[in-house]
Write a protein that holds these residues in place. Structure first.
Motif, PDB file in Angstrom:
ATOM      1  N   PHE B  90       0.846  -1.207   0.000  1.00  0.00           N
ATOM      2  CA  PHE B  90       0.000   0.000   0.000  1.00  0.00           C
ATOM      3  C   PHE B  90       0.879   1.253   0.000  1.00  0.00           C
ATOM      4  O   PHE B  90       0.598   2.229  -0.693  1.00  0.00           O
ATOM      5  N   HIS B  91       1.953   1.210   0.756  1.00  0.00           N
ATOM      6  CA  HIS B  91       2.869   2.354   0.802  1.00  0.00           C
ATOM      7  C   HIS B  91       3.566   2.534  -0.556  1.00  0.00           C
ATOM      8  O   HIS B  91       3.593   3.630  -1.116  1.00  0.00           O
ATOM      9  N   GLN B  92       4.106   1.476  -1.080  1.00  0.00           N
ATOM     10  CA  GLN B  92       4.893   1.565  -2.316  1.00  0.00           C
ATOM     11  C   GLN B  92       4.036   1.986  -3.516  1.00  0.00           C
ATOM     12  O   GLN B  92       4.523   2.645  -4.423  1.00  0.00           O
ATOM     13  N   HIS B  94       1.250   3.805  -3.432  1.00  0.00           N
ATOM     14  CA  HIS B  94       0.415   4.980  -3.141  1.00  0.00           C
ATOM     15  C   HIS B  94      -1.071   4.604  -3.167  1.00  0.00           C
ATOM     16  O   HIS B  94      -1.878   5.221  -3.866  1.00  0.00           O
ATOM     17  N   LEU B  96      -3.161   4.825  -0.768  1.00  0.00           N
ATOM     18  CA  LEU B  96      -3.948   5.508   0.255  1.00  0.00           C
ATOM     19  C   LEU B  96      -3.712   6.997   0.141  1.00  0.00           C
ATOM     20  O   LEU B  96      -2.650   7.433  -0.279  1.00  0.00           O
ATOM     21  N   GLN B  97      -4.728   7.751   0.490  1.00  0.00           N
ATOM     22  CA  GLN B  97      -4.573   9.206   0.562  1.00  0.00           C
ATOM     23  C   GLN B  97      -4.899   9.670   1.977  1.00  0.00           C
ATOM     24  O   GLN B  97      -4.008   9.832   2.792  1.00  0.00           O
ATOM     25  N   CYS B 135     -11.040   8.358  -1.754  1.00  0.00           N
ATOM     26  CA  CYS B 135      -9.908   9.165  -2.230  1.00  0.00           C
ATOM     27  C   CYS B 135      -9.239   8.637  -3.487  1.00  0.00           C
ATOM     28  O   CYS B 135      -8.831   9.412  -4.338  1.00  0.00           O
ATOM     29  N   THR B 136      -9.051   7.338  -3.590  1.00  0.00           N
ATOM     30  CA  THR B 136      -8.072   6.817  -4.551  1.00  0.00           C
ATOM     31  C   THR B 136      -8.656   6.375  -5.880  1.00  0.00           C
ATOM     32  O   THR B 136      -7.894   6.112  -6.818  1.00  0.00           O
ATOM     33  N   GLY B 137      -9.988   6.216  -5.965  1.00  0.00           N
ATOM     34  CA  GLY B 137     -10.546   5.632  -7.180  1.00  0.00           C
ATOM     35  C   GLY B 137     -10.174   4.174  -7.348  1.00  0.00           C
ATOM     36  O   GLY B 137     -10.406   3.588  -8.394  1.00  0.00           O
ATOM     37  N   TYR B 138      -9.566   3.597  -6.323  1.00  0.00           N
ATOM     38  CA  TYR B 138      -9.259   2.158  -6.189  1.00  0.00           C
ATOM     39  C   TYR B 138      -8.105   1.655  -7.056  1.00  0.00           C
ATOM     40  O   TYR B 138      -7.584   0.568  -6.817  1.00  0.00           O
ATOM     41  N   GLN B 139      -7.714   2.420  -8.084  1.00  0.00           N
ATOM     42  CA  GLN B 139      -6.744   1.858  -9.024  1.00  0.00           C
ATOM     43  C   GLN B 139      -5.434   1.453  -8.346  1.00  0.00           C
ATOM     44  O   GLN B 139      -4.909   0.368  -8.586  1.00  0.00           O
ATOM     45  N   ASN B 140      -4.926   2.334  -7.474  1.00  0.00           N
ATOM     46  CA  ASN B 140      -3.668   1.997  -6.806  1.00  0.00           C
ATOM     47  C   ASN B 140      -3.856   0.949  -5.713  1.00  0.00           C
ATOM     48  O   ASN B 140      -2.913   0.243  -5.358  1.00  0.00           O
TER      49      ASN B 140
END
Lengths: 810, 180
Positions: B90-92, B94, B96-97, B135-140
């Motif tokens: 999740f960190h690598q 991105h 999460l916002q 926040c993320t639109g789920y793609q990441n």
């Protein structure tokens, strides 16, 4: 202090913020536990418009754990009126806005009483024991109806439901010619009415407030985007000296404009904490959030566009009704006005007129939601450009190209009076077409039409721009906004060579800590890891205008640059003194001062220590290298881009599937591409959700029927497509970073791209409009020409294909 | 009612009101505030934890239902100072916002990968359908889960990043009585 080899700005740094967010070591407001803390719960009106004839809290105060139960009458003398900072016209009408209703409720969800108890559960239990008698008043819901002469009134004392009418006319302003003349002379005129449905920001973290009072001071933790504005407004509303108020925005779980507010609950928590002399916490439930936190959008847009037969646009007339809901909140009236400058978008209209009437209804107040006025404007212009293209029988992309500002024409002053500093619409569009396979999709569309395929293909275009970096203070002043638009930053150079940066922006997911670290690291030649970014606490960050309107980087980030430059200017003076040379001979690169033409150097870290201990400073130079700066932009920034959406529309069921989504955005220079891409993704998700899924629905009594996440359709991972994103880059010329802002771009651009695509798929079947959200039912009805007798409003869960539209309709 | 429950490897004995939800017990009694509440209708998944090795929405479980069982929260998945591969991914990536949905999203992703160690994009999207992110639109997030799957697959990546299957099994009976 380590010198950085390659530039930090532009690097896809992983975020510093993540460490605590992925391990659960977060500091959400609701996590706070203070000794002796009490809990507040709020009773809300179940009716949309009524006189309160009596409230009886006798039984509630006898409930276990309850300390006090209060009504609006109890707080009437001290609660003041919630602030509206944007009186858009001199004669704007604004009703008093009590935090706790005193004798009348004006929307379902309005706070009418509160209970404070030892536990949250006990406080909520006691709400059920409060007895309120309501005497119903006529409910005003429909915008068109509300402005009729004989309409029922939300606030009878005002004598009308119209709060204000705001007009921009290019002929009057001298920025263009007369639009009525342009329309009268036009070879082609297209008129459309679009509806911007009401949306709910639906940040994931429900709002929470904790107030810790002590004699002579009060500390408020709040899940807010705007700690600085909140402190100012609390002082103004409640008469508490501002220096005695400290506001802290700890970790904040999203906002999207929804936490750009001074809320009734912030005021009430403060009042009861002060009254009881104990810390008090209020945390909302999701349903409370949806019933009482402000909503967004909600406009009826009447658009007239005129053109010559060859496709050259000649005029644009915009007539809006904007739903304020029951009260004017912090910036409610100004939200639609922000759109006034954006309807003309990237096109060279010679004549333009914008009129907006803000209207009261018995609904939750509206206010900023991601894009705030600009998505509404972009939707309308991008939709009507497609309608004009259809009327003229030309490709909608070619029509846009014919009318947009060419790259060699920048800077360009628009018919709305803004000067766009830079952009290249050709480049972004060319790249988007290439990634999208525009021509191949058009060919497939022709084929499917010819074959009578039950699943038709549509191509939707949105070539948007937006105004970001809110805002030049003088412009805000001219628009009658009560505050300025500058931003502040301060740098503390610590004796160990580490750096503390204090910013006036207030991040709630954007990654400012990481991006600001990159800027400081580059500017001062220190390590990324050596920079700590402090924010969101008015005691630490004493000056700021907070985060909204894609302003943080374009305004706040520039303040960081200016503060760093001040540090360096002073450091240069000190370094020259210590190296015993003239200042002009000193150069600074990658964290080190050197004397031109010699091998003499001095690291910034050594200068910091020297300035800190102050043993040997030039005459008149104060110890220390700390510096601060405030940046007030001269102009807005203007990101732009081209979004292309291909949808497959099942003509038998009305179901819409996004087959591909491509966007190429130009947000100027990029500090962190990873963060930028994430902002685009999230923006797209919200814009697409407006097109396909989300709507705040009220029943005929004014009850919000979409007040849970089971009924309000926030898209899940299954409901959204994979996005193909890319960027072109024309630096902003209005700031030293060349940045433009990215927080709202995806939301602004995507909604019309999706709707245009749906209409394009079935236009040959006689469809020229599908109202948002484009549920299977609405799409099916549009295709099959079914109007009256078929409900337009989906029930709970009914918007996503759970109803057999064909069977249901017949 | 008296309950005994193991949370993140520590056993707790507490008297709780029968109506207390597991999420409120975790947050308010145990101070496990990494697990959060995002809605009242079990739609958002922000409160997702593992109960005997399976993901549950802790707002839909009573504390008393966790009696004699083992709960794992976001605060209990890093080992010896080493992030769980899903946390790291999740960190690598991105993924999460604002981070509010992240604990639940990570706990659900771990559960998903236990059922399906190599999901394709569609399977990840369906596996996370009960967890909302604004926040993320789920793609990441999708990218992160698939990236973690790669890192966790046998033989890939450094030893330290691998999930120790035996340790997980030792700590919690993975398939005993889940969902009851």
């Amino acid at each position: 202090m380590t010198a950085t080899a390659e530039p930090e700005v532009g690097k896809a740094r992983r975020r510093k913020e993540d460490a605590r967010l992925i391990t659960g070591a977060t500091r959400w407001t609701d996590n706070l536990q203070l000794t002796g803390m009490l809990h507040m719960a709020v009773l809300r009106s179940p009716v949309a418009h009524a006189r309160i004839t009596s409230i009886d809290v006798t039984e509630a105060v006898k409930m276990p754990g309850v300390l006090v139960a209060l009504t609006g009458q109890d707080l009437a003398a001290e609660q003041g009126s919630l602030p509206c900072a944007w009186p858009i016209t001199e004669d704007m009408l604004a009703p008093p806005a009590p935090s706790l209703a005193v004798d009348q409720v004006n929307f379902a969800g309005e706070a009418v009483a509160l209970v404070v108890a030892r536990s949250a559960a006990e406080a909520h239990d006691a709400l059920a024991a409060i007895d309120v008698d309501y005497e119903d008043l006529p409910v005003v819901l429909d915008l068109d109806r509300a402005v009729e002469d004989d309409a029922d009134l939300v606030h009878p004392d005002l004598g009308t439901n119209k709060s204000a009418t705001w007009v921009f006319d290019s002929a009057e302003a001298g920025t263009g010619s007369d639009v009525d003349q342009a329309i009268a002379d036009a070879e082609v005129v297209v008129e459309r009415t679009f509806r911007q449905q009401r949306l709910i920001p639906a940040f994931m973290e429900p709002r929470s407030v904790v107030v810790d009072p002590s004699p002579g001071s009060v500390t408020m933790w709040s899940s807010t985007q705007v700690p600085h504005i909140l402190r100012w407004m609390l002082s103004a509303v409640l008469g508490i000296p501002e220096q005695q108020i400290r506001v802290i925005a700890p970790d904040v779980g999203g906002g999207f404009g929804g936490k750009l507010q001074v809320t009734p609950e912030e005021v009430l928590t403060l009042l009861v904490a002060r009254r009881l002399g104990k810390p008090v916490k209020w945390t909302e439930s999701r349903t409370e959030s949806m019933l009482s936190a402000h909503h967004g959008r909600d406009q009826v847009q009447r658009i007239t566009i005129s053109a010559r037969r060859d496709g050259t646009v000649t005029g644009l007339k915009v007539d809006l009704l904007a739903d304020m809901g029951a009260y004017l909140r912090l910036v409610s009236p100004g939200v639609p006005i922000l759109g006034a400058f954006m309807f003309n978008a990237i096109y060279k209209f010679p004549a333009y007129r914008f009129t907006c009437t803000n209207v009261f209804t018995n609904k939750v107040p509206t206010d900023a939601y991601r894009g705030a006025g600009r998505p509404e404007a972009t939707f309308a212009i991008e939709r009507i450009m497609d309608e004009l293209a259809a009327e003229l029988g030309v490709d909608p992309l070619e029509l846009r190209e014919q009318n947009w500002i060419r790259h060699e024409e920048f800077p360009f002053t628009t018919v709305a009076g803004l000067t766009y500093d830079s952009g290249n619409y050709e480049a972004a569009t060319a790249r988007a077409k290439e990634l999208f396979g525009y021509d191949a999709l058009r060919a497939e569309q022709v084929e499917r039409r010819a074959n009578g395929d039950p699943v038709q293909l549509g191509v939707g275009i949105s070539t948007y721009t937006e105004m970001c970096g809110l805002a030049p203070s003088r412009v805000l002043g001219a628009l009658r906004y009560a505050a300025g638009g500058w931003e502040h930053a301060a740098i503390r150079m610590l004796p160990t060579g580490k750096v503390e940066l204090i910013t006036g922006t207030s991040p709630h997911g954007q990654g400012h800590v990481t991006a600001w670290s990159q800027i400081v690291a580059d500017r001062l030649g220190v390590a990324f890891e050596d920079v700590e970014v402090l924010h969101g606490d008015t005691r630490v960050s004493h000056r700021g205008m907070d985060s909204y309107g894609s302003r943080s980087l374009a305004v706040g980030g520039v303040a960081v640059v200016l503060a760093a430059d001040k540090v360096l200017a002073k450091a240069r003076t000190v370094a020259a003194h210590l190296m015993e040379v003239a200042e002009d001979d000193v150069e600074f690169t990658a964290g080190t001062f050197s004397v031109r033409g010699t091998s003499t150097t001095m690291a910034l870290g050594d200068v910091v220590v020297a300035a800190h201990v102050a043993h040997n400073l030039p005459d008149g130079v104060e110890p220390g290298l700390d510096a601060e700066a405030t940046f007030d932009p001269e102009n807005f920034s203007y990101p732009h881009g081209t979004h292309l959406c291909a949808t497959e529309v099942d003509t038998e069921t009305g179901a819409v599937k996004i087959r591909s989504y491509v966007c190429v955005d130009d947000v100027g220079k990029v500090v962190n591409p990873l963060i930028v891409e994430g902002q685009v993704h999230g923006g797209l998700a919200q814009g697409i959700a407006q097109a396909l899924y989300e709507e705040a629905v009220h029943d005929e009594y004014g009850t919000l029927t979409t007040a849970t996440l089971a009924d309000y359709l926030l898209p899940s991972a299954v409901d959204l497509p994979h996005f193909t994103t890319d960027r072109t880059e024309t630096p902003a010329t209005s700031n030293p970073l060349g940045v433009k802002g990215v927080g709202e771009a995806g939301t602004i651009a995507s909604t019309p791209a999706v709707v245009n695509s749906i209409v394009d798929a079935v236009r040959h079947m006689g469809v020229s409009e599908v109202e948002m959200p484009c549920t299977p039912m609405r799409v099916w009805k549009a295709i099959h020409g079914r109007g009256d007798g078929v409900p337009t409003t989906p029930g709970a869960g009914g918007g996503l294909g759970s109803i057999d539209a064909r069977g249901g309709a017949e | 009612m008296r309950i005994s429950v193991t949370v993140d490897g520590v056993e707790y004995r507490d008297d709780v009101e029968p109506r207390t939800l597991l999420v409120h017990y975790l947050r308010e009694r145990l101070g496990k505030t990494g697990t959060v509440v995002g809605c009242d209708t079990s739609n958002c998944g922000a409160c997702t934890v593992h109960l005997d090795g399976h993901s549950v929405k802790s707002c839909a479980v009573l504390a008393v239902q966790a009696n004699d069982r083992e709960v794992t929260t976001i605060e209990g998945i890093a080992r010896d100072g080493q992030l769980h591969p899903v946390q790291e991914a999740f960190h690598q990536n991105h993924a999460l916002q604002c981070g509010f949905c992240t604990p639940g999203m990570i706990m659900q992703a771990i559960d998903l990968l236990a059922d399906n160690p190599d999901p394709d994009e569609d399977e990840v999207r369906h596996g996370l359908e009960g967890n909302l992110c604004r926040c993320t639109g789920y793609q990441n997030i999708v990218r992160a889960v698939r990236d973690a799957a790669q890192k966790m697959s046998p033989g890939s990546g450094p030893e330290a990043e691998r999930v120790d299957e035996t340790a997980v099994v030792d700590r919690a009976p993975m398939h005993a009585g889940g969902g009851e």
